[in-house]
Design an enzyme around this catalytic site. Structure first.
Site, short mmCIF file in Angstrom:
data_model
loop_
_atom_site.label_atom_id
_atom_site.label_comp_id
_atom_site.label_asym_id
_atom_site.label_seq_id
_atom_site.Cartn_x
_atom_site.Cartn_y
_atom_site.Cartn_z
N ASP A 226 13.95 -37.05 7.79
CA ASP A 226 13.86 -37.82 6.55
C ASP A 226 14.38 -39.25 6.71
O ASP A 226 15.19 -39.53 7.60
CB ASP A 226 14.65 -37.13 5.44
N LYS A 227 13.96 -40.09 5.81
CA LYS A 227 14.39 -41.49 5.81
C LYS A 227 15.91 -41.62 5.88
O LYS A 227 16.44 -42.40 6.68
CB LYS A 227 13.87 -42.19 4.55
#
Length: 298
Positions: free
Chosen positions: A132-133
């Site tokens: 994820d970011k």
């Protein structure tokens, strides 16, 4: 495009989102704009679909995604002619998508590494797996298609080593444990994942490394790689990751998103057959938060 309703009772916007590639918000927009017809008539989003209803809708024009090499800071842990291992910083998106055309890991890879596999097309060159970011840590990158296929197969066969460190809410009752619960798209919020009977098998192993009363530091090992797997599993057992804006509580530790770090990565080299293993330190904000908790505990 058109679909025929075979199960009655759902709201029009939900039925459209469930049966097509449209998100519920986009389905709502199209309904409000009169672009969705039920048996040739415009209906409101709250309309309950009936058995046999024929719904016509418009697919939105795809947004063109531009991607260019960018001279972004990139921590390359290892690199040879076949593979690379990079330490992705928290806050960096892995690949370009609508709304994220710049500043992604792919933009950086195109500048620093050049030769990347083409298996995942032009938007995700070299990307074998993602995080994820707001998750930091290690990712394997394929520099040619042969390496990509081998690495992807190893992931599929559950032979790769992926260990994460996470700071979670609460004090777990056991030092060791396994979370085995299927994960799929949430029926309540299609932007989220959830433990659901309709989901795919997912298994996460955990070990408690430190306890801080209201928080615990865990090491987690992935056996499967479902979207948001660790975040969903930990929230499911009542110990969401600190700082997680999606699956965690609003009252949490301040940071730059969830306190989740892909710390250790191991795989078999696709050409030499050598077992490779890499590990990186926690990002500064994670380390500083742990130090504060240790001082509070003592």
């Amino acid at each position: 495009m058109k679909i025929k309703i075979e199960t009655a009772g759902s709201r029009l916007d939900k039925a459209l989102a469930d049966l097509t590639s449209l998100s519920r918000s986009l389905a709502n927009e199209q309904i409000k704009e009169g672009q969705v017809l039920v048996n040739g008539q415009v209906k409101k989003a709250k309309y309950k679909v009936q058995l046999g209803d024929v719904i016509r809708y418009q697919l939105p024009e795809p947004e063109l995604v531009d991607y260019q090499p960018e001279n972004l800071a990139l921590d390359i842990i290892y690199q040879d002619e076949d593979v690379a291992v990079v330490n992705k910083p928290q806050g960096m998106v892995v690949h370009p998508s609508p709304g994220h055309n710049q500043g992604t890991l792919v933009n950086a890879l195109l500048y620093h590494i050049k030769d990347l596999s083409s298996i995942n097309g032009v938007l995700r060159p070299g990307i074998v797996h993602r995080i994820d970011k707001d998750t930091s840590g290690l990712l394997m990158i394929a520099k040619n298609d042969q390496a990509h296929l081998a690495l992807a197969q190893e992931l599929k066969d559950k032979k790769s080593l992926r260990k994460y460190w996470a700071l979670v809410h609460g004090n777990l009752p056991n030092d060791l444990g396994v979370i085995e619960a299927p994960i799929g798209r949430s029926e309540k919020d299609r932007k989220k994942q959830a433990v659901t009977a309709k989901g795919k098998e997912a298994l996460t192993r955990f070990k408690v490394l430190e306890r801080f009363g209201d928080y615990s530091l865990l090491e987690l090992q992935l056996e499967t790689g479902r979207t948001h797997q660790i975040r969903v599993h930990l929230a499911y057992i009542g110990h969401p990751i600190a700082g997680d804006p999606v699956y965690g509580p609003k009252k949490t530790l301040k940071g730059q998103g969830q306190f989740l770090h892909a710390k250790t990565l191991g795989f078999t080299h696709p050409r030499t057959g050598q077992d490779l293993e890499f590990s990186v330190d926690l990002p500064p904000v994670f380390q500083e938060t742990l130090e504060k908790l240790r001082k509070t505990r003592s």
